[in-house]
Design an enzyme around this catalytic site. Structure first.
Site, short mmCIF file in Angstrom:
data_model
loop_
_atom_site.label_atom_id
_atom_site.label_comp_id
_atom_site.label_asym_id
_atom_site.label_seq_id
_atom_site.Cartn_x
_atom_site.Cartn_y
_atom_site.Cartn_z
N CYS A 121 2.79 7.36 10.13
CA CYS A 121 2.70 7.98 8.81
C CYS A 121 3.83 8.99 8.56
O CYS A 121 3.70 9.88 7.72
CB CYS A 121 1.34 8.65 8.60
SG CYS A 121 -0.04 7.50 8.77
N ARG B 62 0.84 -1.21 0.00
CA ARG B 62 0.00 0.00 0.00
C ARG B 62 0.87 1.25 0.00
O ARG B 62 2.04 1.22 0.38
CB ARG B 62 -0.91 0.01 1.24
CG ARG B 62 -0.13 0.06 2.53
CD ARG B 62 -0.94 0.57 3.71
NE ARG B 62 -0.14 0.49 4.94
CZ ARG B 62 0.77 1.37 5.30
NH1 ARG B 62 1.03 2.41 4.53
NH2 ARG B 62 1.45 1.22 6.42
N LEU C 81 -8.57 1.77 4.98
CA LEU C 81 -8.49 2.75 6.06
C LEU C 81 -8.55 2.06 7.41
O LEU C 81 -8.99 0.92 7.53
CB LEU C 81 -9.61 3.79 5.93
CG LEU C 81 -11.06 3.28 6.06
CD1 LEU C 81 -11.54 3.30 7.51
CD2 LEU C 81 -11.99 4.12 5.19
#
Length: 242
Positions: free
Chosen positions: A198, A87, A181
């Site tokens: 992140c 991803r 998500l």
């Protein structure tokens, strides 16, 4: 250039498309098993032998590394298992109390626009939170959904503190999406300290319970589904799996 906020967020399917399957797993699903299942489903959706699918689940505690992950952001590499994944994005945490939604949609039947798809997933979370009286917001310089924390000290630049409540990371194969998500309902927030979530160190991480909203996972699922149908169209009766 249009911002994600300015984009048309409708991702409704072509007329006559079958409803999206909706699957909810009980228990904690091992990450490698989930990825293998996604691979099978995406292949079937791409060749037309399966309908689109949203899969809701929880994982045992683990870290995943997206395609942009910087190893310097893995602060505690021995704390939980670490999985490399295809991803987009950087390091993120998954664990109990976090609702993971793996979204497998054929964008050829909808809209072949990656930016609009990411914005639509953010909108899915924002509308879900809105149904629970939480104001989620997107930021053009960072993917995900954020909440303002006026009760916290200001950031070094004098701006209001913000915490991330939902992370996004997607991949497309033959225009079929997978991954998706994760929305923090009631995870152990200390588990996020083993990474720079992140790749962003200036902001914190929060959850619905941390925000003072003691909701059950089933309540979150119901609102997620309602918001999903507004943006992406009808869903079929859900199936449960262990």
């Amino acid at each position: 250039m249009l911002t994600r906020t300015d984009l048309d967020l409708s991702m409704l399917p072509q007329a006559g498309s079958p409803p999206v399957r909706w699957r909810i797993s009980d228990g904690l699903v091992p990450y490698e098993e989930a990825v293998a299942e996604m691979e099978r489903e995406v292949a079937a959706i791409a060749d037309g032998s399966a309908d689109e699918l949203v899969w809701l689940l929880e994982h045992p505690p683990l870290y995943t590394a997206g395609t942009s992950a910087d190893t310097a952001d893995l602060i505690e590499p021995d704390r939980f298992p670490v999985f490399s994944t295809g991803r987009g994005g950087e390091y993120t945490y998954h664990g109990p109390g976090q609702r993971v939604a793996y979204v497998m949609l054929d964008l050829k039947r909808r809209r072949q626009d990656v930016r609009a798809y990411v914005a639509a997933l953010e909108e899915l979370v924002i509308r879900t939170l809105g149904m629970m009286n939480v104001r989620g917001e997107r930021r053009e310089d960072r993917v995900g959904v954020w909440v303002r924390r006026p009760e916290k000290p200001l950031l070094p630049d004098g701006s209001m503190a913000e915490d991330k409540v939902a992370a996004l990371g997607i991949r497309l194969r033959r225009w079929v999406s997978f991954h998706g998500l994760s929305l923090n309902v009631d995870p152990d927030l200390t588990h996020f300290t083993g990474i720079v979530p992140c790749g962003i160190s200036a902001y914190g991480v929060t959850s619905l319970v941390d925000l003072g909203l003691p909701v059950m996972m089933a309540d979150v699922d119901m609102r997620l589904r309602e918001a999903f149908e507004e943006i992406f169209g009808a869903t079929a009766s859900h199936s449960a799996s262990s």
